[in-house]
Design a protein around this motif. Structure first.
Motif, PDB file in Angstrom:
ATOM      1  N   GLY A  14       7.079  -4.219  -4.430  1.00  0.00           N
ATOM      2  CA  GLY A  14       8.168  -5.130  -4.790  1.00  0.00           C
ATOM      3  C   GLY A  14       8.781  -4.772  -6.134  1.00  0.00           C
ATOM      4  N   ASP A  32       7.089 -13.586  -8.549  1.00  0.00           N
ATOM      5  CA  ASP A  32       5.662 -13.392  -8.236  1.00  0.00           C
ATOM      6  C   ASP A  32       4.884 -14.628  -8.673  1.00  0.00           C
ATOM      7  OD1 ASP A  32       3.799 -10.612  -7.642  1.00  0.00           O
ATOM      8  OD2 ASP A  32       2.778 -12.424  -8.376  1.00  0.00           O
ATOM      9  N   GLY A 202       2.327  -8.392  -0.067  1.00  0.00           N
ATOM     10  CA  GLY A 202       0.978  -7.867   0.130  1.00  0.00           C
ATOM     11  C   GLY A 202       0.210  -8.719   1.131  1.00  0.00           C
TER      12      GLY A 202
HETATM   13  C1  LIG Z   1      -9.546  -0.871  -4.290  1.00  0.00           C
HETATM   14  C2  LIG Z   1      -8.234  -0.275  -3.906  1.00  0.00           C
HETATM   15  C3  LIG Z   1      -8.017   1.070  -4.103  1.00  0.00           C
HETATM   16  C4  LIG Z   1      -6.813   1.646  -3.732  1.00  0.00           C
HETATM   17  N1  LIG Z   1      -6.612   2.959  -3.987  1.00  0.00           N
HETATM   18  C5  LIG Z   1      -5.396   3.500  -3.777  1.00  0.00           C
HETATM   19  C6  LIG Z   1      -5.139   4.811  -4.201  1.00  0.00           C
HETATM   20  O1  LIG Z   1      -6.013   5.470  -4.758  1.00  0.00           O
HETATM   21  N2  LIG Z   1      -3.890   5.311  -4.001  1.00  0.00           N
HETATM   22  C7  LIG Z   1      -2.897   4.596  -3.413  1.00  0.00           C
HETATM   23  O2  LIG Z   1      -1.795   5.104  -3.260  1.00  0.00           O
HETATM   24  N3  LIG Z   1      -3.125   3.322  -3.005  1.00  0.00           N
HETATM   25  C8  LIG Z   1      -4.343   2.767  -3.181  1.00  0.00           C
HETATM   26  N4  LIG Z   1      -4.580   1.479  -2.815  1.00  0.00           N
HETATM   27  C9  LIG Z   1      -3.553   0.729  -2.098  1.00  0.00           C
HETATM   28  C10 LIG Z   1      -2.505   0.166  -3.020  1.00  0.00           C
HETATM   29  O3  LIG Z   1      -3.071  -0.316  -4.202  1.00  0.00           O
HETATM   30  C11 LIG Z   1      -1.731  -0.905  -2.275  1.00  0.00           C
HETATM   31  O4  LIG Z   1      -1.263  -0.320  -1.078  1.00  0.00           O
HETATM   32  C12 LIG Z   1      -0.539  -1.392  -3.076  1.00  0.00           C
HETATM   33  O5  LIG Z   1      -0.908  -1.691  -4.388  1.00  0.00           O
HETATM   34  C13 LIG Z   1       0.042  -2.612  -2.404  1.00  0.00           C
HETATM   35  O6  LIG Z   1       1.133  -3.061  -3.177  1.00  0.00           O
HETATM   36  P1  LIG Z   1       2.046  -4.243  -2.682  1.00  0.00           P
HETATM   37  O7  LIG Z   1       3.147  -4.345  -3.656  1.00  0.00           O
HETATM   38  O8  LIG Z   1       2.376  -4.071  -1.249  1.00  0.00           O
HETATM   39  O9  LIG Z   1       1.123  -5.554  -2.674  1.00  0.00           O
HETATM   40  P2  LIG Z   1       0.447  -6.401  -3.850  1.00  0.00           P
HETATM   41  O10 LIG Z   1       0.075  -5.561  -4.986  1.00  0.00           O
HETATM   42  O11 LIG Z   1      -0.617  -7.221  -3.211  1.00  0.00           O
HETATM   43  O12 LIG Z   1       1.613  -7.336  -4.345  1.00  0.00           O
HETATM   44  C14 LIG Z   1       1.997  -8.499  -3.683  1.00  0.00           C
HETATM   45  C15 LIG Z   1       2.440  -9.491  -4.733  1.00  0.00           C
HETATM   46  O13 LIG Z   1       3.078 -10.584  -4.087  1.00  0.00           O
HETATM   47  C16 LIG Z   1       2.791 -11.756  -4.777  1.00  0.00           C
HETATM   48  N5  LIG Z   1       2.978 -12.842  -3.816  1.00  0.00           N
HETATM   49  C17 LIG Z   1       2.409 -12.952  -2.597  1.00  0.00           C
HETATM   50  N6  LIG Z   1       2.841 -14.063  -1.978  1.00  0.00           N
HETATM   51  C18 LIG Z   1       3.716 -14.649  -2.815  1.00  0.00           C
HETATM   52  C19 LIG Z   1       4.468 -15.845  -2.744  1.00  0.00           C
HETATM   53  N7  LIG Z   1       4.415 -16.633  -1.665  1.00  0.00           N
HETATM   54  N8  LIG Z   1       5.245 -16.176  -3.796  1.00  0.00           N
HETATM   55  C20 LIG Z   1       5.302 -15.376  -4.888  1.00  0.00           C
HETATM   56  N9  LIG Z   1       4.591 -14.251  -5.008  1.00  0.00           N
HETATM   57  C21 LIG Z   1       3.809 -13.890  -3.985  1.00  0.00           C
HETATM   58  C22 LIG Z   1       1.341 -11.576  -5.225  1.00  0.00           C
HETATM   59  O14 LIG Z   1       1.016 -12.386  -6.346  1.00  0.00           O
HETATM   60  C23 LIG Z   1       1.282 -10.090  -5.517  1.00  0.00           C
HETATM   61  O15 LIG Z   1       1.469  -9.816  -6.898  1.00  0.00           O
HETATM   62  C24 LIG Z   1      -5.803   0.867  -3.141  1.00  0.00           C
HETATM   63  C25 LIG Z   1      -6.007  -0.496  -2.938  1.00  0.00           C
HETATM   64  C26 LIG Z   1      -7.207  -1.054  -3.316  1.00  0.00           C
HETATM   65  C27 LIG Z   1      -7.391  -2.502  -3.095  1.00  0.00           C
END
Ligand SMILES: Cc1cc2nc3c(=O)[nH]c(=O)nc-3n(C[C@H](O)[C@H](O)[C@H](O)COP(=O)(O)OP(=O)(O)OC[C@H]3O[C@@H](n4cnc5c(N)ncnc54)[C@H](O)[C@@H]3O)c2cc1C
Length: 383
Positions: A14, A32, A202
């Motif tokens: 995002g 967020d 997420g």
């Molecule tokens: C332990 C671990 C190791 C990893 N290692 C790697 C790696 O080495 N390399 C790699 O490329 N990827 C890795 N990943 C995967 C990667 O971290 C994730 O794919 C990525 O960070 C997901 O990002 P996102 O923005 O989709 O979701 P998120 O980071 O989960 O962000 C979603 C955001 O939405 C907000 N939100 C949700 N619902 C609402 C709502 N209703 N209102 C307001 N805000 C809301 C939340 O507060 C959150 O901040 C790893 C993941 C983990 C857990």
């Protein structure tokens, strides 16, 4: 008139999406509930690996290559150390190295390298590692690690610097008329409308878009930091394949704070509504067994730190980037499946180009690819 966009979620996906849209002249509001890269989110924690080896998947190789360039570019132009180059050692334990072999031609075509290494020379180079059960090994020199939660903060700050609006609030509902999404409703009751709504929530996405639920499962990912002798800091990033759905990895010199060690299995479930993020005895036991086998010197190493994080997995381990079915102006970014962080910059750019120039999103990421009752897969399964 510039397009008004709402992005929900300031994680890796995002945040970068909001940044690129704002940079392209849109009027963006990023929301967020708990802050960019917060500890409960998929982007929580300090580091993430970036590697170009992607098992022959062209879409991911393209997105990663573009992202690597963008990570380097922004780290330099913002004067923020977000990317740390460190070679990656890929180990295959009694499984064919198909994933690595399929990666090589795509990487070489782009000027990157994944080199097969004789085990005997690796034994000499890395005496800390037990290679006795390793059947093939590869080195990826251009890999590295990214600063995870800090990068999310930095991207949000840079977005605000461009004039973007950031709100810390919980989105409780989508604002809908005639089945179309027109914006969001915050927990304060405030309604915000937009020309486009982008949901990068997420693991929480299904709370706003229940239609996504059949395609997603959430898993518990525990990360351990073990106390290690300082000579371990010289080891490369390490990724160990045991099966398509069983991988382990580590960053030995993790900010000199301990040997970061984690698993890439999706075996343990996590209930997002319960705050149960402590150490699981069974998982720690499982991890210690792997650690003892691969790094005998760390057999009884002290756990310095622990972090329970969350994977938002799609059924096939591939991302889901698509419109909400039937909604023309609402896009979901979902199913990051434990490998989405590295691609944040290019995914954000892709969404901006899609919204502004109608650039197509790869069909491999669409919801339409799912067939009913398709079995769960991991992203490492190559056919
Ligand atoms: C332990 C671990 C190791 C990893 N290692 C790697 C790696 O080495 N390399 C790699 O490329 N990827 C890795 N990943 C995967 C990667 O971290 C994730 O794919 C990525 O960070 C997901 O990002 P996102 O923005 O989709 O979701 P998120 O980071 O989960 O962000 C979603 C955001 O939405 C907000 N939100 C949700 N619902 C609402 C709502 N209703 N209102 C307001 N805000 C809301 C939340 O507060 C959150 O901040 C790893 C993941 C983990 C857990």
């Amino acid at each position: 008139m510039s397009k008004r966009i709402i992005v929900v979620g300031a994680g890796a996906w995002g945040g970068w999406t909001a940044y690129h849209l704002q940079k392209s002249g849109c009027e963006v509001t990023l929301i967020d509930k708990q802050g960019p890269g917060n500890p409960w989110a998929g982007s929580g924690g300090k580091s993430r690996i970036i590697r170009l080896a992607y098992g022959g998947n062209k879409d991911y190789t393209d997105l990663t290559e573009e992202s690597l360039k963008l990570w380097k570019h922004y780290s330099e132009s913002w004067e923020e150390d977000l990317f740390h180059q460190k070679e990656a050692l890929w180990l295959f334990r009694e499984v064919p190295p198909t994933y690595a072999e399929l990666s090589i031609p795509l990487m070489e075509k782009r000027g990157y390298c994944l080199a097969k290494e004789p085990i005997e020379s690796l034994k000499e180079r890395y005496p800390e590692i037990n290679f006795s059960d390793i059947t093939s090994a590869f080195i990826e020199p251009e890999a590295g690690y990214l600063e995870a939660n800090r990068a999310c903060e930095v991207v949000k700050d840079r977005f605000e610097h461009l004039g973007g609006k950031y709100i810390q609030a919980n989105v409780i509902k989508l604002l809908q008329t005639d089945d179309q999404v027109e914006g969001v409703i915050l927990d304060s009751g405030e309604k915000l409308s937009a020309d486009y709504t982008i949901l990068a929530c997420g693991p929480w996405l299904s709370e706003l878009v229940p239609a996504i639920r059949p395609y997603i499962h959430i898993s518990r990912q525990e990360v351990y930091y073990f106390k290690a002798p300082s000579h371990f800091y010289n080891l490369p990033i390490w990724l160990e394949f045991r099966a398509a759905d069983q991988m382990f990895y580590g960053i030995p010199d993790h900010f000199k704070e301990g040997f970061k060690f984690a698993y890439d299995e999706r075996t343990w479930a996590l209930d997002l509504n319960k705050d149960e993020r402590g150490v699981t005895k069974e998982i720690l036991h499982h991890m210690r067994k792997v650690l003892k086998n691969r790094f005998p010197e760390l057999t009884n190493a002290e756990v310095l730190k622990h972090h329970t994080c969350v994977y938002e997995n799609s059924r096939d381990g591939d991302f889901i980037i698509d419109k909400i079915p039937g909604c023309k102006k609402a896009i979901i970014l979902a199913g990051s499946s434990g490998h989405g962080f590295k691609m944040g910059p290019a995914i954000g750019k892709l969404i901006a180009d899609h919204v502004l120039e109608d650039k197509p999103i790869p069909s491999s990421l669409s919801l339409a690819r799912f067939t009913k009752n398709a079995p769960r897969k991991s992203q490492y399964e190559v056919n």
